[in-house]
Scaffold this motif. Structure first.
Motif, PDB file in Angstrom:
ATOM      1  N   GLU A 301       0.825  -1.208   0.000  1.00 20.00           N
ATOM      2  CA  GLU A 301       0.000   0.000   0.000  1.00 20.00           C
ATOM      3  C   GLU A 301       0.862   1.262   0.000  1.00 20.00           C
ATOM      4  N   ILE A 302       1.955   1.231   0.767  1.00 19.62           N
ATOM      5  CA  ILE A 302       2.862   2.378   0.795  1.00 19.62           C
ATOM      6  C   ILE A 302       3.519   2.561  -0.566  1.00 19.62           C
ATOM      7  N   LEU A 303       3.955   1.453  -1.150  1.00 21.50           N
ATOM      8  CA  LEU A 303       4.596   1.519  -2.464  1.00 21.50           C
ATOM      9  C   LEU A 303       3.619   1.995  -3.533  1.00 21.50           C
ATOM     10  N   GLU A 304       2.353   1.565  -3.425  1.00 24.88           N
ATOM     11  CA  GLU A 304       1.338   1.983  -4.384  1.00 24.88           C
ATOM     12  C   GLU A 304       1.101   3.489  -4.283  1.00 24.88           C
ATOM     13  N   TYR A 305       1.090   3.991  -3.056  1.00 24.61           N
ATOM     14  CA  TYR A 305       0.925   5.437  -2.871  1.00 24.61           C
ATOM     15  C   TYR A 305       2.061   6.194  -3.555  1.00 24.61           C
ATOM     16  N   ARG A 306       3.276   5.702  -3.393  1.00 24.56           N
ATOM     17  CA  ARG A 306       4.417   6.381  -3.997  1.00 24.56           C
ATOM     18  C   ARG A 306       4.394   6.269  -5.523  1.00 24.56           C
ATOM     19  N   ARG A 307       3.874   5.138  -6.026  1.00 23.71           N
ATOM     20  CA  ARG A 307       3.742   5.017  -7.482  1.00 23.71           C
ATOM     21  C   ARG A 307       2.765   6.048  -8.021  1.00 23.71           C
ATOM     22  N   GLU A 308       1.695   6.277  -7.289  1.00 23.95           N
ATOM     23  CA  GLU A 308       0.728   7.307  -7.699  1.00 23.95           C
ATOM     24  C   GLU A 308       1.373   8.685  -7.682  1.00 23.95           C
ATOM     25  N   GLN A 309       2.208   8.934  -6.654  1.00 29.32           N
ATOM     26  CA  GLN A 309       2.884  10.219  -6.562  1.00 29.32           C
ATOM     27  C   GLN A 309       3.855  10.424  -7.724  1.00 29.32           C
ATOM     28  N   MET A 310       4.422   9.320  -8.202  1.00 28.44           N
ATOM     29  CA  MET A 310       5.381   9.396  -9.304  1.00 28.44           C
ATOM     30  C   MET A 310       4.689   9.470 -10.656  1.00 28.44           C
ATOM     31  N   GLY A 311       3.356   9.260 -10.691  1.00 31.28           N
ATOM     32  CA  GLY A 311       2.626   9.437 -11.944  1.00 31.28           C
ATOM     33  C   GLY A 311       2.456   8.187 -12.766  1.00 31.28           C
ATOM     34  N   LEU A 312       2.297   7.010 -12.112  1.00 34.86           N
ATOM     35  CA  LEU A 312       2.052   5.787 -12.868  1.00 34.86           C
ATOM     36  C   LEU A 312       0.607   5.746 -13.348  1.00 34.86           C
TER      37      LEU A 312
END
Length: 532
Positions: A301-312
């Motif tokens: 979940e944390i990694l998914e949040y960061r992926r969203e922040q990076m624009g995936l």
């Protein structure tokens, strides 16, 4: 007229005459290679060395110039063979007159590399004698035969590789594949099954626990280096990229993902990350886990949040490929910045970010390009100043935002929830220190840690619901998040931290001089004057 008989006398080149006088014998070396590290091949390697020592010594016109040997190396890529490269260098330095080897398959299985090496030696006047094929590359019409035989050897190598891959994939499919190099934290048992290696598993648990408690990968790696924790496969130091790979590896939940990488089908064989080119095989409950599935889910979940922040996007592809993509705004014209790579291939090659308007028409915008490393250095400066002075900046800001709220009852509950989150976080940190000293059983620690994590998550959800309904939610929630991040990352940064940037910065504004302003996730803007 008297006819005289013409006399023709051959005058040998001075260089050749001197060479014949000084070195009447050819300096001959042998090149030998075995392609695996097995016991049988090691014996083959030993006998090849002994054979060529005698072979060269028996010739009266040859002088022994040494044995060049690569043991346990593949012949498909020349650059992976250290002694082959050393032999080529010695040939260039004039130490060798001739090379003897068993066959084309022992010399190289890559046609391009083989012919390239042969031609290079030929230009130096150095021949390669292939004993099995009885071919000297300095003889006339020798070029065509090495090309044909090397091509055959290459095809043979590619076929062997294909057969090997087929066998491995068959083992993937029926679940019988044995891992040659287990992941950090595991070792192979007697039957090839993965079993926990407790001294390394302790480090794995530490990494997951610290990440769940809010520490970034950079800080975790720094802590491991500070505590002199042995690295993976004798690397010089722990890197944040290694920590990131560990956090995403399903092996620590007891599962196994096979064929994460693959090798290309043709020579030279290259290892590639599998991004869907070939099948992958997932084996659930393959071995004993080191972490719980709940911990694994929280990490995802944390990694998914960061992926969203990076624009995936939904397909998993980057919309914003680089850290600063779509984040930099020109202070003069309001255009976004684009990434450029300039002076490619030259000593001054660099990456820079340029205003789109300035790139189209310099008359409409005067802001020049800013180098990538300057922006990263500016972020470092800004962040370290914030960490050093956050009590004087963020707490007064938080109080001012709270005073603008309208619902005092909700404000009181939010304060209580924030205090509870801080208390639970401190309990987790105390628990970490206790287990690290061996005062409690690891199983009890994991159970308690899981309970704390669930309670923290539920408390944050309740707090967020209240924030949405109470005004200035973005500014207050962003400030609270910044405080949490700083508490978990209190140290001064020495290097740019990608994850920290993604978690804390909303936009970057670049002006003249250059003047770089960072708008944080709580809308607070902090300016750095580069060079001042």
């Amino acid at each position: 007229m008297i006819n005289k008989v013409k006399k023709v006398k051959k005058i040998e080149p001075i260089h050749q005459k001197v060479m014949l006088e000084l070195k009447p014998k050819k300096r001959v070396c042998a090149y030998v290679r075995v392609s695996t590290d097995s016991i049988e091949q090691q014996d083959s390697f030993y006998y090849q060395v002994e054979y060529y020592k005698n072979y060269i010594g028996k010739r009266d016109d040859w002088e022994y110039a040494g044995i060049y040997s690569d043991e346990g190396r593949s012949g498909t890529q020349v650059e992976k063979r250290d002694d082959f490269s050393r032999m080529m260098q010695d040939c260039e330095d004039g130490k060798i007159d001739m090379v003897v080897t068993k066959s084309f398959t022992r010399f190289a299985r890559n046609t391009v590399d083989s012919i390239k090496a042969i031609r290079k030696l030929k230009l130096l006047g150095i021949g390669v004698y292939f004993e099995k094929e009885k071919i000297n590359t300095l003889s006339e019409k020798s070029e065509q035969m090495p090309t044909i035989l090397s091509s055959v050897a290459q095809t043979e190598s590619e076929n062997t590789s294909a057969n090997t891959k087929w066998g491995i994939r068959k083992q993937f499919e029926d679940g019988t594949y044995k891992i040659n190099t287990p992941a950090y934290g595991y070792m192979n048992g007697e039957n090839g099954q993965l079993i926990i290696k407790e001294d390394e598993a302790k480090i794995i648990r530490r990494i997951f626990t610290e990440y769940l408690n809010g520490k970034g990968t950079y800080i975790i790696a720094k802590g491991l280096n500070k505590d002199n924790i042995p690295t993976i496969r004798s690397a010089e130091e722990w890197k944040h990229s290694v920590i990131n790979e560990i956090l995403q590896n399903p092996v620590y939940q007891g599962d196994l993902l096979l064929q994460k990488t693959y090798s290309t089908e043709v020579l030279p064989f290259r290892q590639r990350i599998n991004k869907g080119e070939v099948p992958q095989y997932f084996i659930e409950n393959n071995h004993e886990p080191i972490i719980t599935r709940l911990e694994g889910q929280m990490i995802r979940e944390i990694l998914e949040y960061r992926r969203e922040q990076m624009g995936l996007d939904d397909s998993g592809k980057y919309q914003n490929r680089y850290d600063f993509s779509s984040k930099i705004i020109c202070s003069e014209c309001g255009s976004t910045y684009h990434r450029q790579k300039v002076s490619i291939g030259k000593p001054n090659e660099r990456v820079q970010w340029s205003c789109a308007q300035h790139m189209r028409d310099k008359k409409k915008c005067s802001i020049k390009a800013t180098r990538d490393e300057i922006i990263k250095e500016a972020f470092l400066t800004m962040w370290n100043k914030l960490v050093t002075n956050y009590t004087d900046i963020l707490y007064p800001l938080l109080e001012s935002l709270k005073n603008l709220r309208t619902n005092e009852e909700q404000e009181k509950e939010i304060t209580e929830l924030n205090n509870k989150i801080m208390e639970l976080t401190e309990q987790g940190q105390i628990l970490n220190r206790v287990v690290s000293k061996g005062y409690i059983d690891p199983a009890i620690f994991i159970e308690r840690q899981n309970a704390l994590s669930i309670e923290i998550e539920e408390t944050k959800k309740r707090r967020n619901q209240l924030l949405v309904n109470n005004g200035f939610e973005k500014e207050i929630e962003g400030t609270l998040r910044l405080l949490d991040i700083i508490r978990c990352n209190p140290e001064i940064l020495e290097d740019y931290d990608k994850n920290l940037f993604i978690d804390t910065v909303d936009k970057i504004f670049i002006g003249k001089d250059p003047e770089i302003a960072f708008r944080l996730i709580n809308t607070l803007e902090l300016t750095v004057y580069v060079g001042k």
